[in-house]
Design an enzyme around this catalytic site. Structure first.
Site, PDB file in Angstrom:
ATOM      1  N   PHE A 282       0.814  -1.222   0.000  1.00 52.33           N
ATOM      2  CA  PHE A 282       0.000   0.000   0.000  1.00 52.33           C
ATOM      3  C   PHE A 282       0.840   1.260   0.000  1.00 52.33           C
ATOM      4  CE2 PHE A 282       0.925  -0.190   4.491  1.00 52.33           C
ATOM      5  CZ  PHE A 282       0.780   1.093   4.983  1.00 52.33           C
ATOM      6  N   LYS A 283       2.062   1.177   0.474  1.00 54.92           N
ATOM      7  CA  LYS A 283       2.884   2.372   0.598  1.00 54.92           C
ATOM      8  C   LYS A 283       3.370   2.883  -0.752  1.00 54.92           C
ATOM      9  CE  LYS A 283       3.970   1.260   5.343  1.00 54.92           C
ATOM     10  NZ  LYS A 283       4.962   0.912   6.368  1.00 54.92           N
ATOM     11  N   ASP A 284       3.135   2.115  -1.808  1.00 57.75           N
ATOM     12  CA  ASP A 284       3.471   2.600  -3.149  1.00 57.75           C
ATOM     13  C   ASP A 284       2.717   3.886  -3.473  1.00 57.75           C
ATOM     14  OD1 ASP A 284       5.367   0.704  -4.021  1.00 57.75           O
ATOM     15  OD2 ASP A 284       3.796  -0.726  -4.524  1.00 57.75           O
TER      16      ASP A 284
END
Length: 430
Positions: free
Chosen positions: A106-108
């Site tokens: 998700f941190k993309d």
């Protein structure tokens, strides 16, 4: 728009300073001075908008005073270059899959937004981005900033406490990405990064910033996928609840930001492993940082979550309101493994350990709350935790090609003792 410190509302800075500095001088986190409200007409028509069109509306509302229409469009298009599908797992329970980006986590989303915005704001001076990671932040930031001109990324991670795949994703790149393997836990890495930001000698010599969720440019764009998930849910009279696997609590804070902007979310579940500082607080125990404990959901192995103070700020410092809107539950490794197997056997859906914790939190909430439509966040591809997932299911996890390719890379790391002066010496020699 100005941004204030959570430790001092009178300390206000511009967007550029908030992004480039990352952390306020008083160690507070920056927050937008006002939380803009999206027009009711936009909220009512979210289902008719694409992910990118939702992004234009939300980012425009927050950053419209500081960025041009073209800059906002460029930022959003760069950030939302992949999907975040909503998948029905069982009746009234959906998962939001946030692992379809370059590093399958998700941190993309936040890392791509942060790197793009920083490249827009920085001028001639070289910027050093300091990052403490318990797993996915390092890989997302490393790949988001890889070969970005004028930026050097220095990642600190706890030795032996991230998965092999996570480690390979940020230790094999080289170029402008440096990795430091710290003899300690995540909280030690985070402490050293914070000390560096406050060290006068370091800051006189170089421009330091962060791409952890403490940076508003990493944190704020995470609110976008809450709007998107809501827009794709079936429309009925049931309450909408989001269950978020929580470590440093930036992700759930972004969801609360979306709710504060007008998204009709009825409540949140903060789901954690045995690092349960915030669930304990939500049940009435005073907030107190503790040493982190190692678990199979290692990205949540945080004993002193920085974004806790953002949770309070988003509710105007009203602890009672925070405890009313956010419920907290924690689960041990054995329970996590058990539910991973149960859901795979019953529904055919394979969860990673973090998504499994979020699923458990949602199910526990729904036991005492009826008429709920629940979404739990699946924050990483199961292949990133292949050893755990394969042991649970007794079958091989087929890795996506881009994940498998990282395994072939050669680690480029330096060992670092759990000592700030050693870290400072490393930075001064750069």
């Amino acid at each position: 728009m100005k941004f204030y410190s959570t430790n001092n509302k009178d300390h206000k800075v511009s967007l550029k300073e908030a992004v480039i500095k990352g952390l306020a001088p008083d160690q507070g986190l920056y927050m937008p001075e006002q939380i803009p409200q999206l027009p009711a007409s936009v909220i009512e028509n979210l289902s008719k908008l694409s992910f990118q069109e939702i992004g234009y509306e939300v980012i425009g509302a927050i950053f419209g005073e500081d960025l041009s229409h073209d800059e906002i469009t460029e930022l959003v298009d760069h950030t939302l270059a992949f999907d975040a599908p909503l998948v029905e797992v069982e009746k009234d329970i959906y998962t939001l899959e946030l692992f379809h980006g370059p590093t399958l986590a998700f941190k993309d989303f936040g890392a791509r937004f942060c790197s793009k915005l920083m490249s827009m704001l920085v001028e001639e001076e070289k910027v050093r981005v300091l990052v403490a990671t318990s797993g996915d932040t390092g890989s997302a930031v490393a790949n988001g900033f890889y070969k970005v001109p004028g930026v050097e990324v220095i990642i600190l991670y706890p030795s032996g406490k991230v998965s092999v795949l996570q480690e390979k994703q940020f230790t094999t790149l080289g170029e402008n990405v440096k990795a430091l393997e710290v003899d300690g836990v995540f909280d030690d890495c985070q402490r050293m990064v914070k000390e560096a930001f406050l060290d006068r000698e370091l800051n006189e010599k170089m421009l330091l910033t962060s791409a952890n969720s403490i940076n508003v440019a990493r944190w704020i764009p995470q609110c976008l996928y809450y709007f998107y998930a809501y827009s794709r849910l079936p429309k009925n009279s049931k309450k909408v609840i989001f269950s978020v696997p929580s470590g440093n609590f930036g992700n759930i804070a972004a969801g609360i930001l979306a709710e504060r902007m007008g998204l009709p979310i009825d409540g949140f579940v903060a789901s954690t492993n045995v690092n349960k500082v915030v669930p304990d607080y939500l049940k009435g125990v005073p907030f107190r940082a503790r040493p982190s404990l190692q678990t199979i959901s290692n990205s949540m192995d945080v004993g002193n979550p920085s974004n806790f103070y953002r949770l309070l700020a988003l509710y105007g410092g009203d602890e009672d309101l925070l405890k009313e809107k956010v419920k907290g539950y924690f689960f041990d490794d054995a329970t996590t493994r058990e539910v991973m197997k149960e859901v795979k056997d019953a529904q055919g859906y394979v969860m990673d350990p973090h998504g499994a914790v979020a699923y458990l939190g949602l199910k526990e909430y729904m036991e005492s709350n009826s008429d709920v439509l629940g979404v739990f966040l699946e924050t990483a591809h199961p292949g990133k935790f292949r050893d755990v997932v394969e042991a649970v299911h007794q079958e091989e996890v087929i890795l996506p090609k881009r994940l498998a390719e990282f395994l072939e890379g050669k680690k480029k790391v330096e060992k670092l003792p759990n000592d700030f002066m050693a870290f400072k010496k490393y930075l001064m020699a750069e």
